[in-house]
Design a protein around this motif. Structure first.
Motif, PDB file in Angstrom:
ATOM      1  N   UNK A  91      23.934  60.499  61.177  1.00 49.16           N
ATOM      2  CA  UNK A  91      22.768  59.682  61.478  1.00 49.16           C
ATOM      3  C   UNK A  91      21.495  60.489  61.432  1.00 49.16           C
ATOM      4  N   UNK A  92      21.581  61.820  61.694  1.00 47.64           N
ATOM      5  CA  UNK A  92      20.383  62.644  61.588  1.00 47.64           C
ATOM      6  C   UNK A  92      19.879  62.684  60.164  1.00 47.64           C
ATOM      7  N   UNK A  93      20.817  62.714  59.216  1.00 50.66           N
ATOM      8  CA  UNK A  93      20.406  62.783  57.816  1.00 50.66           C
ATOM      9  C   UNK A  93      19.918  61.436  57.329  1.00 50.66           C
ATOM     10  N   UNK A  94      20.568  60.372  57.802  1.00 50.80           N
ATOM     11  CA  UNK A  94      20.163  59.052  57.320  1.00 50.80           C
ATOM     12  C   UNK A  94      18.800  58.652  57.829  1.00 50.80           C
ATOM     13  N   UNK A  95      18.368  59.227  58.939  1.00 46.52           N
ATOM     14  CA  UNK A  95      17.035  58.904  59.426  1.00 46.52           C
ATOM     15  C   UNK A  95      15.974  59.663  58.673  1.00 46.52           C
ATOM     16  N   UNK A  96      16.333  60.829  58.152  1.00 46.62           N
ATOM     17  CA  UNK A  96      15.345  61.633  57.453  1.00 46.62           C
ATOM     18  C   UNK A  96      14.332  62.261  58.382  1.00 46.62           C
ATOM     19  N   UNK A  97      14.657  62.356  59.696  1.00 45.20           N
ATOM     20  CA  UNK A  97      13.714  62.866  60.674  1.00 45.20           C
ATOM     21  C   UNK A  97      14.362  63.989  61.449  1.00 45.20           C
ATOM     22  N   UNK A  98      13.670  65.083  61.626  1.00 43.75           N
ATOM     23  CA  UNK A  98      14.168  66.201  62.410  1.00 43.75           C
ATOM     24  C   UNK A  98      14.022  65.868  63.889  1.00 43.75           C
ATOM     25  N   UNK A  99      15.164  65.909  64.609  1.00 46.25           N
ATOM     26  CA  UNK A  99      15.105  65.531  66.014  1.00 46.25           C
ATOM     27  C   UNK A  99      14.353  66.553  66.860  1.00 46.25           C
ATOM     28  N   UNK A 100      14.127  67.776  66.332  1.00 47.93           N
ATOM     29  CA  UNK A 100      13.410  68.782  67.094  1.00 47.93           C
ATOM     30  C   UNK A 100      11.903  68.673  66.949  1.00 47.93           C
ATOM     31  N   UNK A 101      11.432  67.767  66.124  1.00 53.86           N
ATOM     32  CA  UNK A 101      10.003  67.622  65.892  1.00 53.86           C
ATOM     33  C   UNK A 101       9.468  66.446  66.677  1.00 53.86           C
ATOM     34  N   UNK A 102       8.414  66.674  67.442  1.00 56.45           N
ATOM     35  CA  UNK A 102       7.785  65.589  68.177  1.00 56.45           C
ATOM     36  C   UNK A 102       6.846  64.869  67.230  1.00 56.45           C
ATOM     37  N   UNK A 110       4.279  60.778  45.928  1.00 56.93           N
ATOM     38  CA  UNK A 110       5.355  59.870  46.338  1.00 56.93           C
ATOM     39  C   UNK A 110       5.262  59.632  47.839  1.00 56.93           C
ATOM     40  N   UNK A 111       5.321  58.366  48.236  1.00 53.56           N
ATOM     41  CA  UNK A 111       5.352  58.017  49.652  1.00 53.56           C
ATOM     42  C   UNK A 111       6.766  57.649  50.068  1.00 53.56           C
ATOM     43  N   UNK A 112       7.115  58.020  51.270  1.00 57.09           N
ATOM     44  CA  UNK A 112       8.437  57.668  51.786  1.00 57.09           C
ATOM     45  C   UNK A 112       8.282  57.175  53.215  1.00 57.09           C
ATOM     46  N   UNK A 113       8.550  55.906  53.413  1.00 57.25           N
ATOM     47  CA  UNK A 113       8.443  55.324  54.741  1.00 57.25           C
ATOM     48  C   UNK A 113       9.798  55.228  55.410  1.00 57.25           C
ATOM     49  N   UNK A 114       9.817  55.421  56.715  1.00 54.25           N
ATOM     50  CA  UNK A 114      11.074  55.334  57.450  1.00 54.25           C
ATOM     51  C   UNK A 114      10.780  55.007  58.905  1.00 54.25           C
ATOM     52  N   UNK A 115      11.781  54.506  59.576  1.00 52.90           N
ATOM     53  CA  UNK A 115      11.676  54.248  61.005  1.00 52.90           C
ATOM     54  C   UNK A 115      12.122  55.488  61.769  1.00 52.90           C
ATOM     55  N   UNK A 116      11.481  55.738  62.894  1.00 54.06           N
ATOM     56  CA  UNK A 116      11.882  56.861  63.746  1.00 54.06           C
ATOM     57  C   UNK A 116      13.052  56.379  64.614  1.00 54.06           C
ATOM     58  N   UNK A 117      14.263  56.582  64.128  1.00 53.52           N
ATOM     59  CA  UNK A 117      15.443  56.032  64.783  1.00 53.52           C
ATOM     60  C   UNK A 117      16.009  56.875  65.901  1.00 53.52           C
ATOM     61  N   UNK A 173      14.306  42.569  59.786  1.00 55.04           N
ATOM     62  CA  UNK A 173      15.310  41.640  59.278  1.00 55.04           C
ATOM     63  C   UNK A 173      16.289  42.334  58.343  1.00 55.04           C
ATOM     64  N   UNK A 174      15.849  43.445  57.745  1.00 54.46           N
ATOM     65  CA  UNK A 174      16.681  44.209  56.818  1.00 54.46           C
ATOM     66  C   UNK A 174      16.829  45.632  57.335  1.00 54.46           C
ATOM     67  N   UNK A 175      17.854  46.286  56.851  1.00 52.19           N
ATOM     68  CA  UNK A 175      18.049  47.694  57.206  1.00 52.19           C
ATOM     69  C   UNK A 175      16.921  48.522  56.593  1.00 52.19           C
ATOM     70  N   UNK A 176      16.403  49.444  57.359  1.00 50.72           N
ATOM     71  CA  UNK A 176      15.287  50.278  56.912  1.00 50.72           C
ATOM     72  C   UNK A 176      15.684  51.733  57.019  1.00 50.72           C
ATOM     73  N   UNK A 177      15.304  52.488  56.029  1.00 54.86           N
ATOM     74  CA  UNK A 177      15.576  53.924  56.039  1.00 54.86           C
ATOM     75  C   UNK A 177      15.029  54.528  57.329  1.00 54.86           C
ATOM     76  N   UNK A 178      15.856  55.218  58.067  1.00 52.50           N
ATOM     77  CA  UNK A 178      15.471  55.789  59.349  1.00 52.50           C
ATOM     78  C   UNK A 178      16.222  55.173  60.504  1.00 52.50           C
ATOM     79  N   UNK A 179      16.523  53.898  60.434  1.00 50.87           N
ATOM     80  CA  UNK A 179      17.380  53.275  61.436  1.00 50.87           C
ATOM     81  C   UNK A 179      18.781  53.854  61.279  1.00 50.87           C
ATOM     82  N   UNK A 180      19.407  54.257  62.386  1.00 54.29           N
ATOM     83  CA  UNK A 180      20.609  55.081  62.282  1.00 54.29           C
ATOM     84  C   UNK A 180      21.791  54.349  61.648  1.00 54.29           C
ATOM     85  N   UNK A 181      21.802  53.019  61.671  1.00 56.08           N
ATOM     86  CA  UNK A 181      22.931  52.292  61.104  1.00 56.08           C
ATOM     87  C   UNK A 181      22.685  51.813  59.682  1.00 56.08           C
TER      88      UNK A 181
END
Length: 601
Positions: free
Chosen positions: A49-60, A211-218, A309-317
């Motif tokens: 799930x850390x990889x699927x979110x694309x967000x480093x959990x150590x970064x605020x 290139x822009x990449x949008x994601x949710x902070x999951x 309504x749809x799965x978004x990159x960053x949501x853990x599932x």
């Protein structure tokens, strides 16, 4: 072995990293401080799930815009080379990042706050480096320092091009009906607090486009979501290599394709809200003025809430939801059957011959002896998943798939190369270590550790860690001849010394001399599996032995490993018995997979 591998992002640039036991040498590296261990197979069963979110959990991420040191008034002198500017900026950034007053207290450990020290945070360091020069004057240097940046900073640097990249990414949210806006008054305080912030990162590609990449902070979802609920199967490296060998042996027509906006095509399985603010919200309001009436203010800042309504990159599932949608379509609509040992491989007999679909997240590989049958199945995939945007497709004998160049040009053979990664690794080697050729990746004293050798500086240590990780990614895919050297280096990245750096230099120099070497695989008989297993007795400082093994279907190593044994043995015979003990499991696993039919892989 496992039936899948770690997840990947849209560009397939990431390598698998996971925590494993310190006893397994080829598994990677252990660090009691802040480093992660690199996985031996570089192919985990599930998408983390850390990889699927694309967000480093150590970064605020809430403080991304404000973190870092104050900008200095001292200008970088003109007339210097890019290398001089970069080194000067890096030196300033390190000094600024490690000043106690320039580090956010939220990113500092309790011990560091007590001692008044700044954290060893890559994010804080890069932010401080960036703040030491003027982006307008050193745009190229700015892009060199940080591979990607937040929306606010990206718009300042790239201007109109950055805004267009953000608009293009936001357009997907609107055209694909990923979310619908809601009034903040309709949400409870708990729902507003649980809403995932929408993040946007900008990156300048090698071709110069933004290139822009949008994601949710999951990250908030990890509080109530287990790994079993969010982990998604993915194609393992071994499964990919085996399938390619079979494709070459049976002379199948191969087609690879990529599904655009894959996650956004799956429905969300829970009530989840998104929170948009800052530059992203301002651009969205310009694109869709009707959203103005749903804007509210929090702490004096504009905020917009929306329901996903749809799965978004960053949501853990999200990765798991897309896998369920794709596998359901392949099984229920196309009539395929999922391979019992690989959850991302499906087979079907068409016109008396086997058709195989293998996929790694949103990258698919289709193969059958009849090109018309391949085109027919691809057309059905296009109809289902290419409604908003067409699938990108590659036909012919050469395919770029998961960062590898897969070449079927030679009859009954397949060749794997990774020239881009090889060039990147070689280019990073310091000039002082790049002199002279090396005929082998390691010398006889590879496993010897000199306890009196000087420890590396932080900069050199980071370089060794980065190159070792890249070499591990390379050797598990296209260069198995590097595995023994890499197996040792992965155990040294926690506290490397000058001897380790020399061993790394030899390995990279050998790679430079053999950069053109491909991994060539060929099957003489797809039902005849051969294993070679051996062990070197007590070659490690702790007196443990080292096991090496390789498996082939004819020519070339389809699966290979080089690992330190997990227990001490009393003789070379016992060491070999321990090494062989590992492989009845692997051999039976691969054998059952291959013998299911004319290769259910």
């Amino acid at each position: 072995m496992s039936d899948g591998s770690s997840g990947a992002d849209d560009d397939n640039e990431s390598s698998g990293v996971d925590d494993v036991s310190d006893d397994d040498e080829s598994s990677g590296v252990d660090d009691d401080n802040e480093r992660s261990r690199v996985d031996e197979n570089d192919a985990e069963t599930y998408v983390d799930d850390d990889k699927s979110t694309g967000v480093d959990r150590n970064v605020n991420l809430d403080e991304v815009e404000s973190a870092g040191a104050e900008s200095t008034d001292e200008d970088i002198p003109d007339g210097n080379t890019m290398s001089d500017d970069f080194q000067r900026a890096e030196e300033r950034g390190r000094r600024a990042a490690f000043e106690p007053g320039n580090t956010s207290p939220n990113t500092r450990s309790r011990t560091q706050r007590r001692r008044g020290q700044a954290p060893r945070s890559v994010h804080a360091l890069l932010t401080a480096i960036v703040d030491t020069f003027k982006p307008e004057t050193h745009k190229t240097l700015f892009c060199l320092v940080t591979a990607q940046m937040t929306a606010n900073k990206g718009v300042k640097i790239f201007g109109k091009a950055g805004e267009e990249a953000i608009e293009k990414e936001l357009c997907q949210l609107l055209t694909r009906n990923v979310m619908h806006r809601v009034h903040s008054q309709e949400l409870t305080q708990e729902q507003r607090r649980a809403a995932l912030r929408y993040l946007m990162f900008l990156k300048e590609k090698s071709c110069g486009t933004i290139k822009g990449r949008g994601c949710a902070d999951g990250r908030k979802q990890r509080l109530y979501k287990s790994k079993e609920e969010t982990s998604s199967p993915a194609l393992s490296i071994e499964a990919l290599l085996l399938s390619c060998v079979i494709n070459a042996y049976e002379r199948r027509c191969v087609l690879t394709c990529d599904i655009p906006g894959a996650f956004m095509q799956a429905d969300m399985d829970e009530l989840l809200h998104l929170k948009l603010d800052g530059t992203i919200l301002e651009i969205l309001l310009c694109m869709e003025p009707s959203y103005h009436q749903f804007v509210t203010y929090e702490n004096g800042k504009k905020v917009l809430y929306a329901q996903l309504d749809k799965a978004l990159y960053g949501a853990v599932q999200s990765a798991l939801l897309f896998w369920k949608k794709l596998s359901a379509f392949v099984v229920e609509t196309l009539g395929f059957k999922i391979n019992p040992y690989y959850a991302c491989v499906a087979n079907k007999i068409i016109n008396g011959k086997q058709f195989t679909i293998a996929w790694y997240v949103d990258d698919l590989k289709l193969s059958h002896v009849d090109p018309e049958v391949v085109e027919e199945i691809f057309a059905k995939l296009q109809e289902e998943f290419g409604k908003e945007a067409p699938l990108s497709v590659t036909r012919g004998k050469v395919h770029n798939y998961l960062g590898m160049r897969i070449d079927f040009s030679v009859d009954s053979k397949v060749q794997f190369t990774m020239p881009t990664l090889v060039d990147e690794i070689v280019a990073q080697l310091p000039p002082t270590m790049a002199t002279g050729p090396s005929t082998t990746p390691a010398a006889n004293h590879l496993f010897e550790v000199n306890n009196k050798a000087a420890k590396l500086s932080m900069q050199d240590s980071d370089l060794l860690h980065r190159l070792t990780t890249q070499l591990l990614y390379l050797c598990k895919r296209a260069r198995p001849d590097l595995q023994t050297a890499v197996a040792f280096l992965t155990t040294r990245v926690a506290s490397p010394d000058t001897d380790d750096m020399k061993k790394l230099g030899r390995c990279v120099r050998y790679l430079r001399c053999t950069a053109h070497f491909p991994l060539v695989l060929e099957a003489n008989c797809i039902r005849n599996i051969r294993w070679w297993v051996d062990a070197s007795y007590a070659v490690h400082p702790d007196m443990r032995s080292h096991t090496g093994a390789t498996m082939t279907l004819g020519k070339g190593s389809v699966y290979s490993m080089s690992t330190r044994q997990k227990l001490n043995t009393r003789s070379s015979t016992e060491a070999e018995l321990v090494g062989v003990r590992l492989f009845p499991i692997y051999g039976a696993w691969i054998g059952r997979t291959i013998s299911k039919s004319t290769l259910k892989i």
